[in-house]
Design a protein around this motif. Structure first.
Motif: not given
Ligand code: SF4
Length: 635
Positions: A411-423, A453-454, A492-503
């Motif tokens: 499992k690989l864990y990433f974050m989305c919305g980090l400072p200076t992040e781009t598409d 997982s994001i 081969a790639i599972g994709f799990r994420y939550h939307d940005g609202k609870p954050g």
């Protein structure tokens, strides 16, 4: 009479609710002491985990405090968890109060109510528990008849949003602190509640919000926070247990009756982390690193297994493979327990610290439990910004090692919305996952899988990102949609994420000040419960109630703070020097443009003066000690 069990009234309700077993208590290693175990000197704690039993029971922090307190013959501690809305409704109908699962005693009868916040999304559940216990929601309305409510856990490092609802917060490690608080209460309660609270406010590591006044500037920022009693400190420093070997808890872990999120025994092998990931509040506030010795880990595993019968041991810490003797721990425990098929797992592992020895030792029992790695950012540039110094080659080498050693899935864990992040940074996650699969297949000679997982990034107090603007939920959602499209239909790639609202709500609560308490109360009064659960969380409710009480959510979340702004938690001292944190934030911004200094781990490089150690008068404690575990016979 105080302390009487309410089980007779509760029992008829249980057949009508989901998972009634979670409310009955009596787990292996649970304790129920007589209400007057210490005579007139008895101090009684109810320990609340403000989430469901299945999440709360495995919590190490609460289990440690439960044992430490109960070891004192004059102190009694019982556990209580949040009740699901179905039971809450029936309890209100039948007049059954919030109860402990040990003695089924009313929580309102205890001297202290300790609440451990792992996340800010538990705040509404605190209000439910208080209300069900007939404890006034506001500290100011409580009398001698009510428990003193003490918050702890990581979220207590900025308890300002719940300042009106708690009486005190304990900062930092709880083992010693909980004993100290008990003694202060024992010594002062005959003087009354107000005198006890003032005595607690003068106790190192304890913050009593009512003993401080907050002054604001005309633009809404904080001007200053001032103690309002003589002898109360301007800043409250955290508690730090310096030698973990002196505190080998839990000695007899609880074995759950109902299904829980972790069905294993956990042994904390070290506390603190000095890797310097700039987003990581846990790493920053738990510094410095304190290792538990190989001998103590070995003894805790042996004693814990004997007392529980678990067949899996999690070697717990913020980054377990960083223990200076992790190879010896893994090898020597595997030697001891190979025959018994007891499996070992590292719940959190840094990409660059995982190696073949570890992979082989962890799989020697024949079982391969989940492996999770957290590169956090999808591009080298972004990983430099967050100071997660892991290259794509490191990651591929590590995952390939794991696949080659028999793991089929990582499992690989990433974050989305980090400072200076781009598409582009976020799209890099898809490219990385595809490469992990390609090379993993080659190494293993068979199909392999990866789960990506994001989570949405939330800036937290006491980190270099405490000044950062949080990304708008719409931006996060748009990037996640783009990423999903880029991953495509690759099975081969599972994709799990939550939307940005609870954050965004978590961000409001994490960096909020005392004025945010009005939103929490309004949301709770409107039915808000279990906000960490997607089926209960309502973004619209939070936004509507915030507007109703005049709180501008964007001001608290997507606004970048300036260097001189007084932050709501500045008077709470996690040990980190604010100038050092600011300089590190500037380095992060410079890294986004290809400059800035990265921060190495001070375990292996000279101290970079983050500020923590001098205040504690200690050196970083770590091995290698070169000691060996003796064989156990028979296992
Ligand atoms: S004060 Fe120095 S040695 Fe201690 S945690 Fe900070 S950087 Fe590391």
């Amino acid at each position: 009479m105080a302390g009487q069990s309410v089980y007779a009234a509760l029992e008829p309700l249980l057949p009508r609710v989901t998972k009634p077993i979670q409310y009955v208590g009596g787990e292996l290693n649970a304790q129920t002491k007589p209400w007057d175990c210490g005579g007139d000197d008895t101090v009684r704690w109810a320990l609340l985990y403000p989430d469901a039993y299945e999440v709360g029971l495995p919590n190490q922090g609460l289990q440690i405090l439960y044992e430490v307190l109960n070891e004192d013959p004059r102190t009694l501690a019982e556990r209580t968890y949040s009740v699901w809305p179905d039971l809450e409704a029936l309890m209100r109908e039948a007049g059954v109060p919030q109860f402990t699962v040990d003695g089924h005693r009313p929580v309102g009868d205890f001297d202290l109510l300790g609440v451990s916040f792992a996340t800010e999304l538990g705040y509404t559940n605190l209000l439910s528990a208080l209300d069900l216990a007939a404890i006034p929601l506001h500290s100011a309305d409580r009398t001698e008849a009510h428990p003193i409510v003490v918050a702890g856990g990581h979220a207590a490092f900025n308890p300002e949003p719940v300042a009106d609802f708690i009486d005190a917060a304990a900062l930092g490690d709880g083992e010693q602190a909980v004993k100290t608080i008990t003694e202060v209460v024992r010594a002062h309660r005959h003087l009354g509640r107000e005198a006890t609270l003032t005595a607690l406010a003068k106790t190192p590591g304890v913050y009593v919000p009512s003993r401080y006044d907050v002054e604001y500037l005309p633009d809404g920022r904080i001007r200053r926070v001032v103690p309002n009693r003589e002898g109360v400190p301007w800043r409250v420093a955290k508690n730090t247990v310096t030698d973990l070997d002196e505190w080998p808890y839990p000695k007899q872990p609880l074995v759950p009756l109902a299904e829980t999120v972790h069905e294993r025994m956990s042994v904390e092998i070290f506390r603190g982390c000095t890797r310097g990931c700039r987003f990581c509040q846990a790493g920053m506030i738990t510094r410095p690193v304190r290792e538990r010795s190989l001998q103590t880990v070995g003894k805790m595993v042996a004693d814990g297994l004997a007392k529980t019968g678990f067949s899996e041991v999690g070697l717990l810490s913020l980054s377990s493979a960083d223990h200076s003797e992790i190879d010896q721990i893994a090898t020597q425990l595997a030697d001891r327990y190979e025959e018994s098929k007891t499996s070992l797992s590292l719940p959190s592992t840094r990409v660059d610290a995982f190696n073949v020895t570890l992979a082989n030792e962890l799989s020697r029992s024949g079982r391969r439990s989940g492996l999770t790695f957290a590169p956090e950012g999808g591009s080298e540039r972004l990983r430099r910004v967050i100071n997660k110094q892991v290259s794509e080659e490191d990651l591929i080498r590590t995952t390939t090692t794991a696949y080659g050693a028999g793991w089929q899935q990582v499992k690989l864990y990433f974050m989305c919305g980090l400072p200076t992040e781009t598409d582009e940074d976020v799209l890099g996650i898809a490219a990385m996952a595809k490469e992990v699969i390609r090379q993993g297949r080659e190494a293993a000679g068979r199909p392999v899988r990866v789960t990506v997982s994001i989570g949405g990034f939330v800036p937290k107090p006491h980190t270099p990102f405490q000044w950062a603007a949080q990304a708008d939920p719409d931006v996060i959602d748009a990037r996640l949609a783009m990423l999903r499209q880029s991953v495509g239909r690759d099975k081969a790639i599972g994709f799990r994420y939550h939307d940005g609202k609870p954050g965004q709500v978590e961000g409001l609560l994490a960096r909020g000040d005392r004025r945010v308490g009005a939103v929490i109360e309004a949301v709770w009064r409107d039915g808000g419960r279990f906000d960490g659960w997607s089926e209960h969380f309502s973004y619209d409710r939070w936004m509507t109630q915030a507007a109703a009480v005049g709180i501008d959510v964007a001001w608290y979340t997507t606004r970048e703070r300036g260097e001189t702004e007084v932050l709501p938690w500045d008077h709470l001292d996690a040990g980190l020097d604010k100038d050092w944190l600011w300089a590190d934030w500037q380095d992060a911004l410079a890294a986004a443009e290809g400059g800035g200094d990265g921060v190495e781990d001070c375990r292996w490089t000279p101290c970079f003066d983050c500020g923590v150690c001098p205040g504690l008068d200690l050196e970083i404690e770590q091995g290698p000690t070169g000691r060996q575990l003796l064989p156990l016979s028979p296992v």
